[in-house]
Design a protein around this motif. Structure first.
Motif, PDB file in Angstrom:
ATOM      1  N   TRP A   3       0.834  -1.194   0.000  1.00  0.00           N
ATOM      2  CA  TRP A   3       0.000   0.000   0.000  1.00  0.00           C
ATOM      3  C   TRP A   3       0.871   1.246   0.000  1.00  0.00           C
ATOM      4  O   TRP A   3       1.939   1.263   0.596  1.00  0.00           O
ATOM      5  N   PRO A   4       0.420   2.324  -0.637  1.00  0.00           N
ATOM      6  CA  PRO A   4       1.127   3.604  -0.522  1.00  0.00           C
ATOM      7  C   PRO A   4       1.207   4.008   0.938  1.00  0.00           C
ATOM      8  O   PRO A   4       0.284   3.791   1.708  1.00  0.00           O
ATOM      9  N   GLY A   5       2.275   4.618   1.322  1.00  0.00           N
ATOM     10  CA  GLY A   5       2.438   5.016   2.711  1.00  0.00           C
ATOM     11  C   GLY A   5       3.301   4.050   3.481  1.00  0.00           C
ATOM     12  O   GLY A   5       3.664   4.305   4.617  1.00  0.00           O
ATOM     13  N   ARG A  35      -6.392   5.366  -0.429  1.00  0.00           N
ATOM     14  CA  ARG A  35      -5.024   5.149   0.013  1.00  0.00           C
ATOM     15  C   ARG A  35      -5.020   5.238   1.538  1.00  0.00           C
ATOM     16  O   ARG A  35      -5.918   5.839   2.131  1.00  0.00           O
ATOM     17  N   PRO A  36      -4.029   4.673   2.203  1.00  0.00           N
ATOM     18  CA  PRO A  36      -4.044   4.647   3.667  1.00  0.00           C
ATOM     19  C   PRO A  36      -3.970   6.045   4.266  1.00  0.00           C
ATOM     20  O   PRO A  36      -3.177   6.879   3.825  1.00  0.00           O
ATOM     21  N   GLY A  37      -4.796   6.292   5.262  1.00  0.00           N
ATOM     22  CA  GLY A  37      -4.697   7.510   6.054  1.00  0.00           C
ATOM     23  C   GLY A  37      -4.052   7.170   7.386  1.00  0.00           C
ATOM     24  O   GLY A  37      -3.462   6.107   7.576  1.00  0.00           O
ATOM     25  N   GLU A  38      -4.189   8.094   8.359  1.00  0.00           N
ATOM     26  CA  GLU A  38      -3.537   7.884   9.654  1.00  0.00           C
ATOM     27  C   GLU A  38      -4.016   6.618  10.359  1.00  0.00           C
ATOM     28  O   GLU A  38      -3.251   5.975  11.080  1.00  0.00           O
ATOM     29  N   ILE A  39      -5.281   6.262  10.162  1.00  0.00           N
ATOM     30  CA  ILE A  39      -5.816   5.070  10.802  1.00  0.00           C
ATOM     31  C   ILE A  39      -5.048   3.829  10.361  1.00  0.00           C
ATOM     32  O   ILE A  39      -4.649   2.996  11.186  1.00  0.00           O
ATOM     33  N   SER A  40      -4.810   3.693   9.068  1.00  0.00           N
ATOM     34  CA  SER A  40      -4.087   2.518   8.573  1.00  0.00           C
ATOM     35  C   SER A  40      -2.589   2.622   8.824  1.00  0.00           C
ATOM     36  O   SER A  40      -1.916   1.611   9.018  1.00  0.00           O
ATOM     37  N   LEU A  41      -2.046   3.844   8.818  1.00  0.00           N
ATOM     38  CA  LEU A  41      -0.625   4.001   9.113  1.00  0.00           C
ATOM     39  C   LEU A  41      -0.309   3.628  10.561  1.00  0.00           C
ATOM     40  O   LEU A  41       0.836   3.334  10.892  1.00  0.00           O
ATOM     41  N   ALA A  42      -1.334   3.639  11.414  1.00  0.00           N
ATOM     42  CA  ALA A  42      -1.151   3.234  12.812  1.00  0.00           C
ATOM     43  C   ALA A  42      -1.383   1.737  13.002  1.00  0.00           C
ATOM     44  O   ALA A  42      -1.385   1.255  14.142  1.00  0.00           O
ATOM     45  N   HIS A  43      -1.572   0.985  11.917  1.00  0.00           N
ATOM     46  CA  HIS A  43      -1.819  -0.459  12.001  1.00  0.00           C
ATOM     47  C   HIS A  43      -0.722  -1.146  12.809  1.00  0.00           C
ATOM     48  O   HIS A  43       0.470  -0.943  12.579  1.00  0.00           O
ATOM     49  N   GLN A  44      -1.140  -1.959  13.777  1.00  0.00           N
ATOM     50  CA  GLN A  44      -0.236  -2.673  14.692  1.00  0.00           C
ATOM     51  C   GLN A  44       0.579  -1.711  15.549  1.00  0.00           C
ATOM     52  O   GLN A  44       1.650  -2.064  16.048  1.00  0.00           O
ATOM     53  N   GLY A  45       0.068  -0.499  15.712  1.00  0.00           N
ATOM     54  CA  GLY A  45       0.734   0.487  16.545  1.00  0.00           C
ATOM     55  C   GLY A  45      -0.280   1.245  17.385  1.00  0.00           C
ATOM     56  O   GLY A  45      -1.323   0.707  17.752  1.00  0.00           O
ATOM     57  N   ILE A  74     -12.772   1.862   2.235  1.00  0.00           N
ATOM     58  CA  ILE A  74     -12.913   3.212   1.693  1.00  0.00           C
ATOM     59  C   ILE A  74     -13.448   3.119   0.276  1.00  0.00           C
ATOM     60  O   ILE A  74     -12.882   2.418  -0.566  1.00  0.00           O
ATOM     61  N   SER A  75     -14.543   3.806   0.030  1.00  0.00           N
ATOM     62  CA  SER A  75     -15.165   3.788  -1.294  1.00  0.00           C
ATOM     63  C   SER A  75     -15.002   5.145  -1.959  1.00  0.00           C
ATOM     64  O   SER A  75     -15.285   6.185  -1.353  1.00  0.00           O
ATOM     65  N   ARG A  76     -14.528   5.122  -3.189  1.00  0.00           N
ATOM     66  CA  ARG A  76     -14.428   6.315  -4.005  1.00  0.00           C
ATOM     67  C   ARG A  76     -15.106   6.033  -5.343  1.00  0.00           C
ATOM     68  O   ARG A  76     -15.488   4.902  -5.636  1.00  0.00           O
ATOM     69  N   ALA A  77     -15.227   7.054  -6.180  1.00  0.00           N
ATOM     70  CA  ALA A  77     -15.924   6.880  -7.452  1.00  0.00           C
ATOM     71  C   ALA A  77     -15.242   5.827  -8.321  1.00  0.00           C
ATOM     72  O   ALA A  77     -15.897   5.028  -8.988  1.00  0.00           O
ATOM     73  N   ALA A  78     -13.920   5.816  -8.283  1.00  0.00           N
ATOM     74  CA  ALA A  78     -13.173   4.917  -9.171  1.00  0.00           C
ATOM     75  C   ALA A  78     -13.123   3.492  -8.649  1.00  0.00           C
ATOM     76  O   ALA A  78     -13.198   2.532  -9.419  1.00  0.00           O
ATOM     77  N   ARG A  79     -13.009   3.331  -7.343  1.00  0.00           N
ATOM     78  CA  ARG A  79     -12.825   1.979  -6.811  1.00  0.00           C
ATOM     79  C   ARG A  79     -13.092   1.950  -5.317  1.00  0.00           C
ATOM     80  O   ARG A  79     -13.297   2.995  -4.688  1.00  0.00           O
ATOM     81  N   GLN A  80     -13.068   0.759  -4.770  1.00  0.00           N
ATOM     82  CA  GLN A  80     -13.215   0.536  -3.329  1.00  0.00           C
ATOM     83  C   GLN A  80     -12.006  -0.232  -2.847  1.00  0.00           C
ATOM     84  O   GLN A  80     -11.524  -1.141  -3.527  1.00  0.00           O
ATOM     85  N   ALA A  81     -11.503   0.131  -1.685  1.00  0.00           N
ATOM     86  CA  ALA A  81     -10.307  -0.534  -1.162  1.00  0.00           C
ATOM     87  C   ALA A  81     -10.492  -0.835   0.317  1.00  0.00           C
ATOM     88  O   ALA A  81     -11.173  -0.098   1.038  1.00  0.00           O
ATOM     89  N   ASP A  82      -9.897  -1.920   0.741  1.00  0.00           N
ATOM     90  CA  ASP A  82      -9.938  -2.341   2.136  1.00  0.00           C
ATOM     91  C   ASP A  82      -8.510  -2.290   2.680  1.00  0.00           C
ATOM     92  O   ASP A  82      -7.602  -2.892   2.101  1.00  0.00           O
ATOM     93  N   PHE A  83      -8.314  -1.569   3.787  1.00  0.00           N
ATOM     94  CA  PHE A  83      -6.979  -1.391   4.363  1.00  0.00           C
ATOM     95  C   PHE A  83      -6.934  -1.948   5.784  1.00  0.00           C
ATOM     96  O   PHE A  83      -7.914  -1.876   6.525  1.00  0.00           O
ATOM     97  N   PRO A  84      -5.791  -2.487   6.199  1.00  0.00           N
ATOM     98  CA  PRO A  84      -5.650  -2.948   7.585  1.00  0.00           C
ATOM     99  C   PRO A  84      -5.654  -1.762   8.535  1.00  0.00           C
ATOM    100  O   PRO A  84      -5.109  -0.701   8.222  1.00  0.00           O
ATOM    101  N   ALA A  85      -6.273  -1.934   9.687  1.00  0.00           N
ATOM    102  CA  ALA A  85      -6.354  -0.822  10.647  1.00  0.00           C
ATOM    103  C   ALA A  85      -6.574  -1.356  12.053  1.00  0.00           C
ATOM    104  O   ALA A  85      -7.506  -0.955  12.745  1.00  0.00           O
ATOM    105  N   ARG A  86      -5.727  -2.281  12.465  1.00  0.00           N
ATOM    106  CA  ARG A  86      -5.825  -2.797  13.833  1.00  0.00           C
ATOM    107  C   ARG A  86      -4.808  -2.058  14.702  1.00  0.00           C
ATOM    108  O   ARG A  86      -3.633  -2.394  14.739  1.00  0.00           O
ATOM    109  N   PHE A  87      -5.274  -1.031  15.363  1.00  0.00           N
ATOM    110  CA  PHE A  87      -4.406  -0.170  16.156  1.00  0.00           C
ATOM    111  C   PHE A  87      -4.919  -0.085  17.591  1.00  0.00           C
ATOM    112  O   PHE A  87      -6.057  -0.457  17.888  1.00  0.00           O
ATOM    113  N   GLN A  88      -4.067   0.414  18.461  1.00  0.00           N
ATOM    114  CA  GLN A  88      -4.492   0.702  19.829  1.00  0.00           C
ATOM    115  C   GLN A  88      -4.846   2.180  19.896  1.00  0.00           C
ATOM    116  O   GLN A  88      -3.992   3.041  19.673  1.00  0.00           O
TER     117      GLN A  88
END
Length: 248
Positions: A3-5, A35-45, A74-88
Motif C-alpha cells: 500500500w502507498p504510505g 489510500r491509507p490515512g492515519e488510521i491505517s498508518l497506525a496499524h499494529q501500533g 474506503i469507497s471512491r468513485a473509481a474503486r473501493q479498497a480495504d486497508f488494515p487498521a488494527r491499532f491501539q
C-alpha cells in the motif's frame, strides 16, 4: 499488495491533535483516491487523539469500523479498497470546555448543559468500543515534585509477557481478539462476579457490546494476576475502568 504510505506493522505510532488540517474524515482515512490515512498508518501500533471532542464528529465515527473489525473500507468513485487498521486507540480530553470541571481550585464556570454538550460530542457507540475510560485528576504540586513510587517498567513488562503467554496457551490469541462465542467459553466469571457484572450493566445501561468488552478486560486483569478464573474482584476493577463519562 503493497500500500502507498509503506505500512509496516508494529512500527507506527501516530499522534494527532486538534489542528484544523486533521478535522475531516478524509485525513484520518484517505484522500480523493483510496489510500491509507492515519488510521491505517497506525496499524499494529498506537493512534493517539488529543483533545478528542475537538475533532469533527464525522471523523470520530469513522473510528467505529476499524475498532470493531481491524480494517477499514474506503469507497471512491473509481474503486473501493480495504486497508488494515488494527491499532491501539488512546485518546485524551478535558472533562468540560474550560478544563476545570471537578478541579479543587473551583475555577470551572461551565453549566451542566455545557458539560453535557461537550461530552456528548463522543457518541455512545464510539464509547462502547473504548475499553478503558479513566478520569485522571490533577495532582497537587507537592505530589508532582515527589519521586514516583511503584513497580519499575521491567517488572510490569514481565507480568504483561506472562499474561500474554497465558492467553496464547488458553485460546491461541489475545483477549482483545476474542469473538462473542469465544468470550462465552474463555471469559466465564464465577457466580458472584457474574451477578456484580449484571448489576453494573443494569445501573449504567450498558449495551451488549460494553458487557462483552468489560468481560474481556476482567479476563485480562485475571491473567495479569495469574488467576485461572474471573472473580468478583477482577470484575469490580474492570467496571471501575469504564466510568469516566456519562455520570456527571
Amino acid at each position: 499488495m503493497a500500500w502507498p504510505g509503506d505500512i509496516t506493522p508494529g512500527h507506527q505510532s501516530i499522534f494527532l491533535n486538534n489542528f484544523a488540517k486533521f478535522l475531516n474524515s478524509d485525513n484520518l482515512t484517505s484522500g480523493g483516491t483510496p489510500r491509507p490515512g492515519e488510521i491505517s498508518l497506525a496499524h499494529q501500533g498506537v493512534l493517539f487523539l488529543d483533545e478528542l471532542p475537538e475533532f469533527d464528529r464525522r471523523v470520530l465515527e469513522v473510528l467505529r469500523e476499524p475498532l470493531e473489525s481491524g480494517h477499514i473500507t474506503i469507497s471512491r468513485a473509481a474503486r473501493q479498497a480495504d486497508f488494515p487498521a488494527r491499532f491501539q486507540l488512546i485518546a485524551a480530553m478535558n472533562p468540560c470546555p474550560c478544563g476545570y470541571f471537578g478541579h479543587s481550585n473551583g475555577k470551572c464556570r461551565c453549566t451542566p448543559d455545557n458539560i453535557a454538550r461537550y461530552q456528548d460530542k463522543i457518541s455512545g457507540p464510539l464509547l462502547d468500543r473504548i475499553d478503558l475510560q479513566i478520569q485522571v485528576a490533577a495532582l497537587p504540586h507537592e505530589d508532582l515534585l515527589k519521586q514516583a513510587t511503584g513497580e519499575s517498567s521491567p517488572v510490569v513488562a514481565q507480568r504483561v509477557e506472562a499474561a500474554f503467554e497465558r492467553q496464547q496457551r488458553r485460546q491461541g490469541k489475545v483477549n482483545n481478539l476474542l469473538t462473542t462465542t469465544e468470550i462465552d467459553t474463555y471469559c466465564r466469571p464465577d457466580s458472584s462476579a457474574d451477578q456484580l457484572l449484571k448489576n453494573a450493566m443494569s445501573k449504567f445501561n450498558w449495551s451488549a457490546r460494553a458487557y462483552h468488552r468489560v468481560l474481556k478486560v476482567a479476563r485480562t486483569i485475571a491473567d495479569l494476576a495469574g488467576a485461572d478464573h474471573i472473580s468478583s474482584a477482577h470484575v469490580a476493577e474492570a467496571i471501575q475502568y469504564r466510568r469516566a463519562l456519562r455520570e456527571h
